[in-house]
Design an enzyme around this catalytic site. Structure first.
Site, mmCIF file in Angstrom:
data_model
loop_
_atom_site.group_PDB
_atom_site.id
_atom_site.type_symbol
_atom_site.label_atom_id
_atom_site.label_comp_id
_atom_site.label_asym_id
_atom_site.label_seq_id
_atom_site.Cartn_x
_atom_site.Cartn_y
_atom_site.Cartn_z
ATOM 1 N N SER A 127 0.828 -1.206 0.000
ATOM 2 C CA SER A 127 0.000 0.000 0.000
ATOM 3 C C SER A 127 0.858 1.249 0.000
ATOM 4 O O SER A 127 1.941 1.281 0.620
ATOM 5 C CB SER A 127 -0.865 -0.001 1.263
ATOM 6 O OG SER A 127 -1.372 1.288 1.511
ATOM 7 N N GLU A 129 0.384 3.614 1.728
ATOM 8 C CA GLU A 129 0.496 4.063 3.124
ATOM 9 C C GLU A 129 1.873 3.758 3.708
ATOM 10 O O GLU A 129 2.245 4.324 4.728
ATOM 11 C CB GLU A 129 -0.593 3.408 3.975
ATOM 12 C CG GLU A 129 -1.924 4.120 3.934
ATOM 13 C CD GLU A 129 -1.944 5.459 4.686
ATOM 14 O OE1 GLU A 129 -1.397 5.537 5.792
ATOM 15 O OE2 GLU A 129 -2.514 6.417 4.154
ATOM 16 N N TYR A 151 -1.756 1.050 10.134
ATOM 17 C CA TYR A 151 -1.957 0.291 8.895
ATOM 18 C C TYR A 151 -0.688 0.341 8.041
ATOM 19 O O TYR A 151 -0.214 -0.688 7.544
ATOM 20 C CB TYR A 151 -3.141 0.889 8.125
ATOM 21 C CG TYR A 151 -3.366 0.272 6.764
ATOM 22 C CD1 TYR A 151 -4.069 -0.912 6.631
ATOM 23 C CD2 TYR A 151 -2.884 0.887 5.609
ATOM 24 C CE1 TYR A 151 -4.273 -1.485 5.386
ATOM 25 C CE2 TYR A 151 -3.084 0.329 4.362
ATOM 26 C CZ TYR A 151 -3.771 -0.857 4.252
ATOM 27 O OH TYR A 151 -3.973 -1.418 3.021
HETATM 28 P P1 GDP Z 1 -7.074 5.660 3.010
HETATM 29 O O1 GDP Z 1 -6.307 6.620 2.156
HETATM 30 O O2 GDP Z 1 -6.717 4.247 2.733
HETATM 31 O O3 GDP Z 1 -7.027 6.025 4.447
HETATM 32 O O4 GDP Z 1 -8.608 5.729 2.491
HETATM 33 P P2 GDP Z 1 -9.862 6.550 3.059
HETATM 34 O O5 GDP Z 1 -10.863 6.567 1.974
HETATM 35 O O6 GDP Z 1 -10.330 5.983 4.379
HETATM 36 O O7 GDP Z 1 -9.327 8.019 3.349
HETATM 37 C C1 GDP Z 1 -8.779 8.814 2.317
HETATM 38 C C2 GDP Z 1 -8.471 10.174 2.885
HETATM 39 O O8 GDP Z 1 -9.693 10.855 3.154
HETATM 40 C C3 GDP Z 1 -7.701 10.157 4.203
HETATM 41 O O9 GDP Z 1 -6.645 11.051 4.121
HETATM 42 C C4 GDP Z 1 -8.731 10.632 5.238
HETATM 43 O O10 GDP Z 1 -8.180 11.363 6.323
HETATM 44 C C5 GDP Z 1 -9.591 11.533 4.379
HETATM 45 N N1 GDP Z 1 -10.930 11.732 4.940
HETATM 46 C C6 GDP Z 1 -11.537 12.927 5.134
HETATM 47 N N2 GDP Z 1 -12.749 12.748 5.669
HETATM 48 C C7 GDP Z 1 -12.935 11.421 5.802
HETATM 49 C C8 GDP Z 1 -14.022 10.624 6.292
HETATM 50 O O11 GDP Z 1 -15.053 11.129 6.714
HETATM 51 N N3 GDP Z 1 -13.849 9.261 6.249
HETATM 52 C C9 GDP Z 1 -12.708 8.679 5.781
HETATM 53 N N4 GDP Z 1 -12.607 7.333 5.753
HETATM 54 N N5 GDP Z 1 -11.661 9.402 5.327
HETATM 55 C C10 GDP Z 1 -11.768 10.761 5.348
#
Ligand code: GDP
Length: 327
Positions: A127, A129, A151
Site C-alpha cells: 500500500s 500508506e 496500517y
Molecule cells: P485511506 O487513504 O486508505 O485512508 O482511504 P480513506 O478513503 O479511508 O481516506 C482517504 C483520505 O480521506 C484520508 O486522508 C482521510 O483522512 C480523508 N478523509 C476525510 N474525511 C474522511 C471521512 O469522513 N472518512 C474517511 N474514511 N476518510 C476521510
C-alpha cells in the site's frame, strides 16, 4: 490446472480478482473471516466454482495448514484490516492481520515449494500508506518506507517480508497500491461515504456530509485495473515491486465537489459539506500520488478510468441503489 489461493476474497479486490481468475479457467480457493450466506451467494454468482474457506487469517497454524492442503500455484495475499481509520482503533489486530499474516503466508508458500518441488508464486498487496510522510512526490518503488499509521506500519512489515522471501528464492511480487475504488467500496472509505451521501442529497435536495481532512491529496484509481496489475505482476518473469497508481492527485474536497455536482447539486455543492473533528486522524499521509512508470514499461499496465469517470460511476451506482431501495 492452475490453482490460486486468495486471502481476503470477500473484500473489494478479492472479489474482482476471483472473477478475473475464474474467467481464465483457474481453480480459485479463497479465505474469508466472516462468510454469511449473502456474501457467499454473491461471490459464487460472480465467480462460479470458487472454493470458500471460512477461517481466521490471524491463526497461523490454520493458515499454514490450509495453504499446504490447497497446494496453490499462485498465492495472492490481500487479507487484513483495509481501513487506515480503523487501524488507529485496532493497531494490534492490524499488525497481526495486515502484517504478521504475510509472514505466515510466505513461510507456507516457501515450505510448499520446497516439499513439492513445484514453483509457487506470490503476490503481496502492498500500500502507498507505507510511504506515509513521503520523501518526495510522486512516489515510486525507490521512495523510502516511512509509515505514519498503524496500517502503514503493518503493511511496511509485510512489504519487507516479501523482499526477504524473494531474496530466499521465492517468486514474490508486490503491488504498491495507491487508493483504488469502485461501487463495491465499503462505506468506511471516504469515496463511498461521499458518493452514497451525494446520491441521497441529490435526491432529497438537502443534507450535509460530515468529513475529516478535506485538504489531503489522494491518487484514486479504478479497482478492477489494480486487480489486473496483480495478475500481470505475479506472472511476470521477474518478481519485483510495482507502484500501481494513476499519477493524478485530487483533494478530498475535489472528490466531494465532483460527486455532489454529478448528483445535481451544481455550484451549491459547498453548502453540503461540513468538517467534523470525529473524522480527523491522529496522523496523516498528506500527499500520496504514484509514479507507475515501471508497471507501464514492464507489465504493459495502464489505468483505464480517470478521476471524473470514477466519481461518475460510483455516484451513478449509488443513485441507482437508492432508487431501487425507494421502490
Ligand atoms: P485511506 O487513504 O486508505 O485512508 O482511504 P480513506 O478513503 O479511508 O481516506 C482517504 C483520505 O480521506 C484520508 O486522508 C482521510 O483522512 C480523508 N478523509 C476525510 N474525511 C474522511 C471521512 O469522513 N472518512 C474517511 N474514511 N476518510 C476521510
Amino acid at each position: 490446472m492452475t490453482r490460486a489461493f486468495i486471502t481476503g476474497i470477500t473484500g473489494q479486490d478479492g472479489g474482482y480478482l476471483a472473477e478475473q481468475l475464474v474467467a481464465e479457467g483457474i481453480v480459485v480457493h479463497g479465505l474469508a473471516r466472516a462468510l454469511d450466506n449473502d456474501t457467499a451467494r454473491d461471490l459464487l454468482s460472480r465467480a462460479p466454482g470458487v472454493v470458500l474457506h471460512q477461517g481466521d487469517l490471524g491463526d497461523a497454524d490454520y493458515l499454514g495448514q490450509l495453504i499446504a492442503d490447497v497446494r496453490p500455484d499462485e498465492i495472492y495475499n490481500l487479507g487484513g484490516i483495509s481501513s487506515v481509520a480503523y487501524s488507529w482503533q485496532e493497531p494490534v489486530l492490524t499488525a497481526r492481520l495486515s502484517g504478521l499474516a504475510a509472514a505466515v503466508v510466505l513461510g507456507a508458500a516457501w515450505k510448499l515449494q520446497e516439499d513439492s518441488g513445484r514453483r509457487v508464486t506470490c503476490l503481496q498487496a502492498s500500500s502507498a500508506e507505507i510511504f506515509g510522510h513521503a520523501a518526495g512526490s510522486p512516489q515510486d518503488e525507490s521512495t523510502p518506507v516511512r509509515p505514519v499509521s498503524p496500517y502503514g506500519a503493518a503493511k511496511a512489515y509485510a512489504h519487507h517480508m516479501a523482499g526477504v522471501y524473494r531474496g530466499r528464492g521465492l517468486h514474490v511480487a508486490t503491488c504498491i497500491f495507491f487508493n483504488h475504488e469502485s461501487p463495491r467500496r465499503p462505506h468506511a472509505f471516504v469515496t463511498r461515504k461521499i458518493t452514497d451521501a451525494a446520491a441521497r442529497i441529490g435526491a432529497e435536495g438537502s443534507g450535509v456530509i460530515h468529513l475529516g481532512n478535506l485538504d489531503v491529496c489522494r491518487d484514486w484509481g479504478w479497482a478492477p485495473d489494480y486487480v489486473d496489475a496483480m495478475v500481470r505482476a505475479i506472472r511476470h518473469d521477474i518478481a519485483t515491486d510495482y507502484v500501481i497508481a494513476t499519477g493524478q492527485t485530487h483533494t478530498v474536497a475535489e472528490f466531494a465537489e465532483a460527486a455532489l455536482r454529478r448528483a445535481g447539486l451544481g455550484d451549491g455543492w459547498r453548502d453540503h459539506i461540513e468538517v467534523d473533528a470525529e473524522f480527523l486522524r491522529p496522523a496523516e499521509a498528506p500527499d500520496l500520488v504514484g509514479d507507475a512508470t515501471k508497471a507501464h514499461r514492464e507489465l504493459g499496465w495502464e489505468s483505464t478510468v480517470g478521476f471524473e469517470e470514477l466519481v461518475g460511476r460510483m455516484v451513478a451506482n449509488d443513485m441507482e441503489l437508492l432508487q431501487r431501495s425507494n421502490g
